[in-house]
Design a protein around this motif. Structure first.
Motif, PDB file in Angstrom:
ATOM      1  N   ASP A   1       0.759  -1.062   0.087  1.00  6.60           N
ATOM      2  CA  ASP A   1      -0.128  -0.093  -0.049  1.00  6.60           C
ATOM      3  C   ASP A   1       0.961   1.186  -0.068  1.00  6.60           C
ATOM      4  OD1 ASP A   1      -2.113   1.803   0.644  1.00  6.60           O
ATOM      5  OD2 ASP A   1      -2.294   1.357   2.729  1.00  6.60           O
TER       6      ASP A   1
ATOM      7  N   VAL B   1     -12.419  10.651   7.744  1.00  9.74           N
ATOM      8  CA  VAL B   1     -13.079   9.413   7.599  1.00  9.74           C
ATOM      9  C   VAL B   1     -14.012   9.494   8.668  1.00  9.74           C
ATOM     10  CG1 VAL B   1     -12.635   6.856   8.039  1.00  9.74           C
ATOM     11  CG2 VAL B   1     -10.976   7.983   6.676  1.00  9.74           C
TER      12      VAL B   1
ATOM     13  N   SER C   1      -0.123   6.307   2.288  1.00 15.07           N
ATOM     14  CA  SER C   1      -1.547   6.333   1.678  1.00 15.07           C
ATOM     15  C   SER C   1      -2.600   6.892   2.578  1.00 15.07           C
ATOM     16  CB  SER C   1      -1.789   4.947   1.301  1.00 15.07           C
ATOM     17  OG  SER C   1      -2.187   4.192   2.619  1.00 15.07           O
ATOM     18  N   LYS C   2      -2.162   7.140   3.715  1.00 12.35           N
ATOM     19  CA  LYS C   2      -3.403   7.877   4.653  1.00 12.35           C
ATOM     20  C   LYS C   2      -4.346   6.855   5.093  1.00 12.35           C
ATOM     21  CE  LYS C   2      -0.820  11.743   4.912  1.00 12.35           C
ATOM     22  NZ  LYS C   2       0.271  11.361   4.289  1.00 12.35           N
ATOM     23  N   LYS C   3      -4.318   5.627   4.692  1.00 10.08           N
ATOM     24  CA  LYS C   3      -5.362   4.482   4.844  1.00 10.08           C
ATOM     25  C   LYS C   3      -5.224   4.005   6.300  1.00 10.08           C
ATOM     26  CE  LYS C   3      -6.205   3.129   0.118  1.00 10.08           C
ATOM     27  NZ  LYS C   3      -5.501   2.231  -1.020  1.00 10.08           N
TER      28      LYS C   3
ATOM     29  N   TYR D   1      -5.517   1.401   9.087  1.00  7.92           N
ATOM     30  CA  TYR D   1      -5.489  -0.158   9.468  1.00  7.92           C
ATOM     31  C   TYR D   1      -6.018  -0.229  10.858  1.00  7.92           C
ATOM     32  CZ  TYR D   1      -3.155  -0.798   4.990  1.00  7.92           C
ATOM     33  OH  TYR D   1      -2.626  -1.074   3.710  1.00  7.92           O
TER      34      TYR D   1
ATOM     35  N   ARG E   1      -8.793  -3.125   6.753  1.00  8.94           N
ATOM     36  CA  ARG E   1      -8.383  -1.572   6.198  1.00  8.94           C
ATOM     37  C   ARG E   1      -9.702  -0.782   5.826  1.00  8.94           C
ATOM     38  NH1 ARG E   1      -4.564  -2.991   2.294  1.00  8.94           N
ATOM     39  NH2 ARG E   1      -6.203  -2.956   0.702  1.00  8.94           N
ATOM     40  N   ILE E   2      -9.486   0.405   6.414  1.00  9.20           N
ATOM     41  CA  ILE E   2     -10.627   1.207   5.920  1.00  9.20           C
ATOM     42  C   ILE E   2     -10.477   1.876   4.811  1.00  9.20           C
ATOM     43  CG2 ILE E   2     -12.086   3.070   7.250  1.00  9.20           C
ATOM     44  CD1 ILE E   2     -11.422   1.551   9.824  1.00  9.20           C
ATOM     45  N   GLU E   3     -11.420   1.908   3.989  1.00  7.19           N
ATOM     46  CA  GLU E   3     -10.987   2.666   2.691  1.00  7.19           C
ATOM     47  C   GLU E   3     -12.455   3.619   2.446  1.00  7.19           C
ATOM     48  OE1 GLU E   3     -10.364  -0.256  -0.478  1.00  7.19           O
ATOM     49  OE2 GLU E   3      -8.252  -0.859   0.228  1.00  7.19           O
ATOM     50  N   GLY E   4     -12.581   4.656   3.007  1.00  7.07           N
ATOM     51  CA  GLY E   4     -13.706   5.366   2.660  1.00  7.07           C
ATOM     52  C   GLY E   4     -14.594   5.065   3.797  1.00  7.07           C
TER      53      GLY E   4
ATOM     54  N   LYS F   1     -15.682   1.819   3.222  1.00 13.33           N
ATOM     55  CA  LYS F   1     -15.522   0.361   3.077  1.00 13.33           C
ATOM     56  C   LYS F   1     -14.609  -0.240   4.046  1.00 13.33           C
ATOM     57  CE  LYS F   1     -14.783  -1.898  -0.695  1.00 13.33           C
ATOM     58  NZ  LYS F   1     -14.247  -1.961  -1.986  1.00 13.33           N
TER      59      LYS F   1
END
Lengths: 369, 370
Positions: free
Chosen positions: B69, B79, B110-112, B114, B128-131, B133
């Motif tokens: 990532d 978020v 990526s600023k994602k 976890y 992992r939080i994607e938006g 999702k």
């Protein structure tokens, strides 16, 4: 209810089909399995096996399938991986499916089946085997309590299952340190509880504001809720409680010179006995004391604690030989108030000149005749 | 001339590719492809290049996972996921009572976000939080390396008593300047272990013994264990800023934490009773740095690093008693019951917060809180 058990490789397959609709019955060319099965590994439901005969083959088969937990409100697809195999589509969930829960399998928006993961009837209720320290008189600056369970317990919930009652009346809050992750042994059967050290330490703000968690000459009862569950999901068999009374603060390090060593006779396997003259920390006692012979070789054997952790018995694996022996004691060995061999739990720097330099190990010698 | 020019360009391009390749190879030095045997997830922290460090208390090991990532995002999008516990439980096909949140970490590239979650039976899972999702992070057949924590005395090998291994629960992890820092809590003795492990992992790890000097009282010293920490620069020097189970904020000069050394940290603030600090982060606003600390039974505290710097000077001599009770000035933010917290970017942070209505929400706080 259909029940089918078979084994595919290391994974056992068991079918529990509550209801299903054959939307696409007969579509599969080799229809050897007609129902959805649960895949098992290590007694856990790791996923489902969906026969091709239940779904209409297309390029996006996997995207059209959904497994969801049956629950009130919005339902979402469970995370996991789909794999198309010769006879079935295998869904392996990100974590195992929960026993006693029902799941639905959908093809697009149509229900293919509802599946229940059966409860394991063989699971027995856990028990609280022992609370350490075992004695019912403790110093007011007691630092740790150990709970020893018969089975691995659910972690992270101890504070909600443990209550401390003063004089049988007042429930005390904030006595134990709320640590996440909690301090469990690797088997998740022994939990270490700390009485808030900030309140035990003299002159820290928590100590000044709230005082010590325990006060001398009072009676305290530790209650363990029967709602505490094992990792297998069974609650404790019975509620548990232990009452103890407090004595004055203990600010003295254990002194090994005061210990009384009772040496066994040679050519026997009688236990070596060490009397500490005070109870020491249960958990540390289990590893902090070792025994070496004249050649500095460690002696193998087993230990047993008695006299409420005030005495240790060491039984050798082989017959004792006459000779000179050394007890090697880890400097971190503590008494019930966290005073270790090197220093008290909190040390007054003004008295520093009286302190000896810290030692990793302490030694005490004796002979076997 | 053109040919020479072309040759020069080719050599330059080759050199750049080689440099890029060797750089990426060095970060993943010692990595193997396979499935790491992760028994528990106690702490998460990110290194560079999308490498996620997982602290596993049960196996006393730190795993470095190549998440791949690596897409760089400068400014993170805020978020917000309401009732995240319900959503995670549904995504895992179980009930909310059957899960607990272990740690959150943001990939600085990526600023994602976890997120480590555990089922009641101890099964850990990484999400992992994607938006909006929630996706599961694959930990099978991945590039990884691992480092066992040297917490078992070597002589144990000679001992045939079959004694239980000592448990050193990983209380927090951090990454700075090519090193993974790990703080530990023992289930047995009241002590502080703090390790610094070079990454990529070699056989070496340094373990310093730490001690707090309660400067505020000029009297007592203890070996209290570190609960959470951050690495920060104070007056141009790197410090371990550690928060303790008994007395929250203590500073250690990072260059003094060497193997076998015994370092005395200095308490700069005591922040209340019956409380356990949970997470510390550092954020910036308008050229100033702030330390934020989440607590088990107190609001989120905010400390301006300037006041730590100022306090630092006066700590060499015992401070007056009236001042001692205050220590460094801090502000209680109007944010209670925060279970997890991490830095999203330089000026935003994410919080996992139990709301008054019982909901567990993940949300983003901006510089309005700084």
């Amino acid at each position: 209810m259909n029940k089918l058990i078979r084994t595919v490789g290391h994974i056992s397959v068991q079918t529990f089909l509550i209801s299903f609709s054959f939307l696409f019955t007969g579509c599969g060319p080799n229809n050897t399995q007609s129902t959805i099965s649960i895949l098992w590994r290590d007694n856990k439901a790791i996923g489902l096996s969906i026969p091709h005969s239940l779904v209409k083959e297309s390029e996006n088969t996997i995207n059209k399938l959904q497994i969801r937990l049956i629950k009130p409100g919005e339902r979402t697809a469970i995370l996991g991986k789909y794999k198309i195999e010769e006879e079935q589509i295998v869904f392996e969930s990100a974590v195992h499916l929960t026993r006693g829960f029902q799941y639905e399998v959908l093809w697009l928006d149509s229900l293919l089946a509802e599946i229940e993961i059966p409860i394991d009837e063989s699971v027995i209720a856990p028990e609280l085997l022992m609370v350490y320290p075992t004695q019912d008189t403790v110093p007011e600056n007691l630092l740790k309590i150990f709970l020893h369970f018969s089975q691995p317990m659910v972690e992270g919930q101890s504070i909600s299952h443990i209550t401390l009652l003063k004089n049988g009346r007042d429930t005390l809050d904030g006595t134990f340190l709320d640590l996440q992750p909690e301090l469990w042994n690797n088997e998740s059967t022994v939990l270490t509880l700390w009485l808030d050290p900030g309140r035990i330490k003299r002159d820290l703000i928590p100590n000044r504001e709230l005082g010590a968690p325990l006060i001398a000459n009072e009676s305290y009862t530790l209650h363990i809720s029967p709602n505490w569950k094992s990792k297998e999901g069974k609650s404790l068999l019975i509620p548990y409680s232990k009452t103890f009374v407090t004595t004055l603060r203990d600010d003295e390090s254990p002194v090994i010179e005061n210990w009384n060593i009772v040496a066994p006779k040679s050519e026997t396997t009688e236990p070596l006995e060490i009397n500490f003259l005070e109870p020491l920390d249960y958990s540390l006692l289990n590893y902090a004391i070792r025994l070496a012979d004249e050649q500095q070789k460690f002696i193998g054997g087993t230990i047993k604690l008695s006299l409420e952790e005030g005495r240790l018995h060491f039984t050798p694996n082989k017959l004792w030989k006459a000779g000179h022996y050394t007890l090697i004691i880890d400097g971190r060995l503590e008494d019930l108030a966290g005073n270790n061999l090197n220093r008290p739990f909190d040390r007054d720097l003004k008295l520093k000149e009286k302190q000896n330099p810290s030692k990793e190990i302490f030694e005490s010698e004796f002979d076997i005749r | 001339m053109k040919k020479i020019y072309f040759f020069f360009l080719t050599v330059m391009a080759g050199a750049i590719i080689l440099a890029a390749t060797s750089k990426s190879a060095s970060v993943r030095d010692g990595f193997v492809n396979g499935t790491p045997e992760i028994k528990s997830i106690s702490a998460l922290t990110f290194g560079t290049n999308g490498i996620l460090f997982i602290g596993d208390s049960k196996s006393a090991t730190v795993f470095a996972i190549d998440t791949k990532d690596t897409e760089k995002v400068e400014k993170a999008s805020a978020v917000e996921i309401k009732q995240i516990d319900q959503k995670v439980a549904a995504a895992l096909g179980t009930d909310v009572k059957n899960i607990s949140f272990l740690d959150l970490a943001v990939n600085p590239l990526s600023k994602k976000i976890y997120c480590a979650v555990q089922l009641n039976d101890g099964t850990p899972v990484l999400l992992r939080i994607e938006g909006e999702k929630i996706v599961s992070v694959n930990l099978k057949d991945v590039g990884y390396s691992s480092m066992a924590l040297a917490n078992v005395p070597a002589e144990d090998a000679k001992d045939q008593r079959g004694r239980p291994l000592r448990v050193a629960s990983i209380s927090d992890m951090g990454f700075s300047d090519g090193k993974v820092f790990v703080s530990g809590l023992s289930n047995q003795e009241f002590s502080s272990t703090f390790r610094s492990i070079s990454f990529p992992f070699t056989k070496q790890q340094e373990q310093a013994s730490l001690e707090i000097y309660h400067a505020a009282h000029s009297q007592y010293e203890t070996n209290s264990p570190i609960r959470t920490f951050t690495i920060s620069e104070i007056s141009g020097k790197k410090y371990l800023v550690a928060s303790y189970t008994c007395t929250p904020l203590v500073l250690f000069p990072l260059d003094e934490l060497k193997s076998g050394t015994h370092v005395k940290g200095r308490t700069v603030a005591e922040m209340g009773s019956g409380n356990s600090p949970l997470d510390i982060i550092t954020l910036k606003k308008g050229g100033e740095s702030f330390l934020l600390m989440a607590n088990s039974s107190r609001p989120v505290f905010k400390v301006n690093y300037k006041s730590i710097e100022e306090f630092q000077g006066s700590l060499t001599t015992p401070v007056a008693e009236s001042f001692a009770t205050a220590g460094v000035n801090f502000v209680s933010l109007p944010v209670m019951n925060v279970l997890q917290m991490d830095k999203l970017d330089e000026s935003q942070f994410i919080l996992l917060q139990r709301k008054t209505n019982g909901d567990l929400d993940l949300w983003t706080a901006g510089d309005r809180y700084l």
